[in-house]
Enzyme design. Structure first.
Site, PDB file in Angstrom:
ATOM      1  N   LYS A   1      -9.573  -2.483   1.698  1.00  0.00           N
ATOM      2  CA  LYS A   1      -9.293  -1.345   2.566  1.00  0.00           C
ATOM      3  C   LYS A   1     -10.058  -0.089   2.123  1.00  0.00           C
ATOM      4  CE  LYS A   1      -6.978  -3.560   5.494  1.00  0.00           C
ATOM      5  NZ  LYS A   1      -5.813  -4.286   5.334  1.00  0.00           N
TER       6      LYS A   1
ATOM      7  N   TYR B   1      -1.238  -3.593  -7.090  1.00  0.00           N
ATOM      8  CA  TYR B   1      -0.997  -4.336  -5.841  1.00  0.00           C
ATOM      9  C   TYR B   1      -2.266  -4.372  -4.982  1.00  0.00           C
ATOM     10  CZ  TYR B   1      -0.140  -5.312  -1.038  1.00  0.00           C
ATOM     11  OH  TYR B   1      -0.285  -5.839   0.210  1.00  0.00           O
TER      12      TYR B   1
ATOM     13  N   ASP C   1      -9.295  -9.821   8.983  1.00  0.00           N
ATOM     14  CA  ASP C   1      -8.775  -8.481   8.680  1.00  0.00           C
ATOM     15  C   ASP C   1      -9.760  -7.341   8.932  1.00  0.00           C
ATOM     16  OD1 ASP C   1      -6.388  -7.098   7.681  1.00  0.00           O
ATOM     17  OD2 ASP C   1      -7.601  -6.514   5.960  1.00  0.00           O
TER      18      ASP C   1
ATOM     19  N   SER D   1      -1.277  -3.555  10.307  1.00  0.00           N
ATOM     20  CA  SER D   1      -0.916  -4.450   9.209  1.00  0.00           C
ATOM     21  C   SER D   1       0.343  -5.245   9.558  1.00  0.00           C
ATOM     22  CB  SER D   1      -0.667  -3.632   7.949  1.00  0.00           C
ATOM     23  OG  SER D   1      -1.830  -2.902   7.646  1.00  0.00           O
TER      24      SER D   1
ATOM     25  N   HIS E   1     -10.487  -2.454  11.520  1.00  0.00           N
ATOM     26  CA  HIS E   1      -9.395  -3.309  11.009  1.00  0.00           C
ATOM     27  C   HIS E   1      -9.169  -4.433  12.016  1.00  0.00           C
ATOM     28  CE1 HIS E   1      -4.966  -3.357   9.340  1.00  0.00           C
ATOM     29  NE2 HIS E   1      -5.712  -4.287   8.804  1.00  0.00           N
TER      30      HIS E   1
ATOM     31  N   ARG F   1       2.089 -12.191  -0.598  1.00  0.00           N
ATOM     32  CA  ARG F   1       0.780 -12.544  -0.035  1.00  0.00           C
ATOM     33  C   ARG F   1       0.163 -13.742  -0.731  1.00  0.00           C
ATOM     34  NH1 ARG F   1      -1.628  -8.847   4.019  1.00  0.00           N
ATOM     35  NH2 ARG F   1       0.027  -7.329   4.332  1.00  0.00           N
TER      36      ARG F   1
ATOM     37  N   ARG G   1       0.842  -1.195   0.000  1.00  0.00           N
ATOM     38  CA  ARG G   1       0.000   0.000   0.000  1.00  0.00           C
ATOM     39  C   ARG G   1       0.877   1.244   0.000  1.00  0.00           C
ATOM     40  NH1 ARG G   1      -1.833   0.727   4.400  1.00  0.00           N
ATOM     41  NH2 ARG G   1      -1.176  -1.144   5.508  1.00  0.00           N
TER      42      ARG G   1
ATOM     43  N   CYS H   1       0.802  -7.424  11.848  1.00  0.00           N
ATOM     44  CA  CYS H   1       1.057  -7.535  13.287  1.00  0.00           C
ATOM     45  C   CYS H   1       0.293  -8.686  13.921  1.00  0.00           C
ATOM     46  CB  CYS H   1       0.751  -6.224  13.987  1.00  0.00           C
ATOM     47  SG  CYS H   1       1.937  -4.935  13.575  1.00  0.00           S
TER      48      CYS H   1
END
Ligand code: GTP
Ligand code: SPV
Ligand code: MN
Length: 602
Positions: free
Chosen positions: A208, A199, A279, A250, A228, A378, A71, A252
Site C-alpha cells: 500500500k 502488521y 489488489d 479493503s 486499488h 490473512r 492498517r 469488500c
C-alpha cells in the site's frame, strides 16, 4: 559484502544502519537457500510456527501482537512540504518534523538485531511498468512476506545500475508500541518510514505504501494511474478474451472476484475467468488508445475468514504450499490452520490468534471476541500457486481493459449493477462511492463512509487533484474502458445478503461485458444504465437468502430498483462530501454530474 556500486543505495543502507545501529547487515539475494535459513531462524525464535509439512508444505503461521492487527489509518501520514498538497483527507505531517520524530524513535532500535536489506521490484523486472524499491527492516517476517509479495533479488540491483533511483523504505518494528506507531510517506523524496508495527499493510512497504500512496503521486506527475484494483480476464466460448479491473474497498471482495469460478453452465459453455491481480493495478495509456494494466505484486495478501472450498476454491488452493498465515487459528491435533468460515468442523484442540487455547463450545458467530482467527487474519501466498493465474500475469506490457468496475459494501440504495453514461460520469460514480468499514483497518466496523475509488486510505496527494487526474486520463485515451458500479452486499430486512455473490458474480460480469460490446439494452435511469432483470442470467441458480427463502426474479428486480428518494438523499450526501470534506479542487466535470443527479432525482 556489498552487492552494488549504486551510491544512492549504499548511502541509504549506511544511513539507515547509522541510525538504527544493527549488529549485522544482511543483503537479501532472493535465493531459496537464504530464505530457508531465515525461516529456520524464525521458527527457532518463535516468530514462525512450522505447520504440518505433509499437508501444508513450506507453510508457516505467525501471530502479531494483539495491538497490531490491521492498517492504522489515523497514524498514516503524507509528509509533503505544503500541507495543501496532501489534501484534506490525508493526515499530514511536516517532512522535517516527521524525519526528526522517526529518527528519535528509530535511533539505536536495531541494537542486538540484524538489519535486512531487501532489493525488490514492483512489476516484472525490466518492464516499462516496473519500479524498484529497497526496504530495510529488522523483521524476518517482513523479509519472508516481501519475498512472496514482490519480486526480490539481486537482479533488482542490477536493473538499478550505477545511479538508478528507487523507493526507499525504512522499517523498524521497535517495541511494537501502538502509541509510537507511524507510517510516514514522503512522496517528494521517494521515501517511506514505518515504525512500531509488524502488521502487513503497515510494514510490507512495497504494497500500500509504495504501490499505491507513492505510486499514485508518481502516476499523477508522470501520466499513469496506481489503483486499488483487481484485474481479471474473461475468456468467452469463442476464445475471445476481455479484461476487467475493479476497485472495491479493503475486505469488500477483490480477491474473491479476481479468482471467481463461473457457475457450472457457464463453464460448460466454455467461459473461463483468470486472475491477473487481486489488489493493485498500475495502469498506462497504450499506443492503441486503450488503457493497459499490470499487477505490480507477486503474491496475494488475502483475507482468511470466509475463504472456503465453495466461496473461493482458487484462493484456498493458493494457500496449500509456500504460504505464511497471519493471525489464524492453529489446529494442534494436526498442525494445520483454521478460521471462521473455512468449514463447519470447529477444531476441538486449537490455539486462537492470540496464542491462547480456544474453546469451540463458547464460540458464538456473532461475537467477534469468541473467534479463533482474527477477522483481519490473512494468508500470504505466491501468485503462481493460484490455479487460475492468468498467462498474462508476467506480461511486460500488461492487459488492455474493457471495463472498470467500482463497488462498495452497501446494505441498501446502490443497485446490484449499473453503468455510467460516459468516462466523466464514471469518474463521478467512483468519486461518490461509499462503503461500510471492515476489519482491514483499525476502528469501528460497519460504519458507512465515503471511499472514492476505494482509494481513501491510499491516495498520496490531494483527493480533488486525484479526481482531476482521472478526468485527464479519460482525455488521453481514444477508447477508454466503460465504467460500472456493482454492489454484492444488499441486505434484506433481517440482514441477510440478497445476492448470492462469489462465483455467481459471473452473471453480472457477463452483463457488463455485453454492455461493452453494445450487445444488450439497458434502462436509462436517474443514476445511469441499469439492467432489465431479464438480461441478468439467473438460470440454474440455487441460493437461499435465508433458510426456506429462495432467491427469485422478484429479488433480482428488487436489487435493481432505483429508489429516487434514497438517491436524492445520496446526492445531498455526495454534495456534502465534496463541499465539506474534499472542499476544493473538485473538477467542474464532476460538479456537472452532481447537478444532473440532483435534477434527475427531484
Ligand atoms: P483486501 O485484501 O482487504 O483489499 O480485501 P478484498 O477486497 O480482496 O476482499 P476479499 O475478496 O478478501 O473479501 C473480503 C470479505 O468479503 C470476505 O469475508 C469474503 O467472504 C466477503 N465477500 C467477498 N465477495 C463477496 C460476495 O460476492 N458476496 C458476499 N456476501 N461476500 C463476499
Ligand atoms: C487492504 O487493507 O486493502 C489490504 C490489506 O489489501 S493491507 O496490505 O493490510 O493493506
Ligand atoms: Mn487491499
Amino acid at each position: 559484502m556489498s552487492y552494488t556500486e549504486n551510491k544512492k543505495v549504499l548511502d541509504f543502507v549506511n544511513q539507515s544502519a547509522e541510525l538504527a545501529q544493527p549488529d549485522n547487515i544482511v543483503w537479501i539475494d532472493g535465493s531459496e537457500a537464504q530464505l530457508a535459513e531465515l525461516r529456520q531462524e524464525a521458527v527457532k525464535s518463535g516468530e514462525l510456527i512450522k505447520l504440518n509439512q505433509e499437508l501444508l508444505p513450506d507453510c508457516y503461521l505467525h501471530r502479531t501482537k494483539v495491538n497490531d492487527v490491521a492498517r492504522v489509518e489515523d497514524r498514516t501520514f503524507i509528509c509533503t512540504k505544503n500541507k495543501e498538497d496532501a489534501g484534506p483527507i490525508n493526515y499530514w505531517m511536516d517532512p522535517k518534523q516527521a524525519y526528526e520524530l522517526a529518527s528519535e524513535i528509530a535511533r539505536g532500535t536495531m541494537k542486538g538485531r540484524t538489519m535486512y536489506v531487501i532489493p525488490y521490484s514492483m512489476g516484472v523486472v525490466g518492464s516499462d511498468f516496473a519500479k524498484i524499491g529497497i526496504e530495510v527492516t529488522d523483521s524476518i517476517y517482513v523479509v519472508l512476506n516481501m519475498a512472496i509479495m514482490t519480486r526480490v533479488g539481486l537482479n533488482c540491483l542490477e536493473a538499478l545500475g550505477k545511479d538508478g533511483d528507487f523507493i526507499k523504505g525504512f522499517h523498524a518494528k521497535c517495541d511494537v508500541d501502538a502509541e509510537k506507531r507511524y507510517i510516514m510517506h514522503f512522496p517528494e523524496d521517494n521515501t517511506i518510514i514505518s515504525v512500531n508495527s509488524a502488521y502487513g499493510g503497515n510494514v510490507l512497504l512495497g504494497k500500500k505504501c509504495f504501490a499505491l500512496r507513492i505510486a499514485s503521486y508518481l502516476g499523477r506527475n508522470e501520466g499513469w494511474m496506481a489503483e486499488h484494483m483487481l484485474i481479471l480476464g474473461v475468456t468467452f466460448p469463442n476464445g475471445e478474451k476481455k479484461y476487467v479491473a475493479a476497485a472495491f474497498p479493503s475486505a469488500c471482495g477483490k480477491t474473491n472476484l479476481a479468482m471467481l469460478i463461473p457457475p457450472k453452465h457457464y463453464l460448460e459453455k466454455g467461459y473461463k475467468v483468470e486472475c491477473v491481480g487481486d489488489d493493485i493495478a498500475w495502469i498506462r495509456v497504450g499506443e492503441d488508445g486503450r488503457l493497459w494494466a499490470v499487477n505490480p505484486e507477486n503474491g496475494f495478501f488475502g483475507v482468511a475468514p470466509g475463504t472456503n472450498e465453495h466461496s473461493n476454491p482458487n484462493a484456498l488452493a493458493s494457500t496449500q504450499k509456500g504460504t505464511i498465515f497471519t493471525n489464524v487459528a492453529l489446529n494442534t491435533d494436526d498442525m494445520t490452520v483454521w478460521w471462521e468460515g473455512l468449514n463447519k468442523n470447529l477444531p476441538e484442540h486449537a490455539i486462537d490468534w492470540t496464542g491462547k487455547p480456544w474453546n469451540p463450545v463458547k464460540f458464538d458467530k456473532k461475537d467477534k471476541s469468541t473467534c479463533a482467527a482474527h477477522p483481519n487474519s490473512r494468508f500470504t501466498a505466491p501468485a503462481q500457486n493460484c490455479p487460475c493465474i492468468s498467462p498474462e500475469f508476467n506480461s511486460k506490457q500488461g492487459v488492455p481493459l474493457s471495463a472498470i468496475v467500482f463497488g462498495g459494501r452497501r446494505a441498501s440504495t446502490t443497485p446490484l449493477v449499473y453503468q455510467s453514461k460516459d468516462w466523466n460520469h464514471g469518474v463521478f460514480v467512483g468519486s461518490a462511492m461509499s462503503s461500510e468499514t471492515t476489519a482491514a483497518a483499525t476502528g469501528a466496523v460497519g460504519v458507512l463512509r465515503h471511499d472514492p475509488m476505494a482509494m481513501k486510505p491510499f491516495t498520496g496527494y490531494h483527493m480533488g487533484d486525484y479526481f482531476q487526474h482521472w478526468i485527464n486520463m479519460g482525455k488521453k485515451v481514444a477508447n477508454p474502458p466503460k465504467i460500472f458500479n456493482v454492489n454484492w452486499f444488499r441486505q434484506d430486512e433481517d440482514g441477510n445478503f440478497i445476492w448470492p455473490g462469489f462465483g455467481d458474480n459471473m452473471r453480472v460480469l457477463e452483463w457488463i461485458l455485453k454492455r461493452c460490446d453494445e450487445k444488450v439494452d439497458a434502462q436509462d435511469t436517474a443514476i445511469g444504465f441499469v439492467p432489465y432483470a431479464k438480461d441478468i442470467d439467473i438460470s440454474e441458480l440455487d441460493y437461499e437468502i435465508a433458510p426456506g427463502k429462495k432467491f427469485g426474479v422478484e429479488d433480482l428486480e428488487h436489487i435493481l430498483e432505483i429508489d429516487k428518494d434514497k438517491w436524492a438523499a445520496e446526492a445531498v450526501e455526495i454534495e456534502n462530501y465534496y463541499t465539506n470534506t474534499v472542499k476544493s479542487r473538485i473538477p467542474a466535470e464532476l460538479i456537472d454530474c452532481l447537478e444532473a443527479l440532483k435534477k434527475n432525482t427531484k
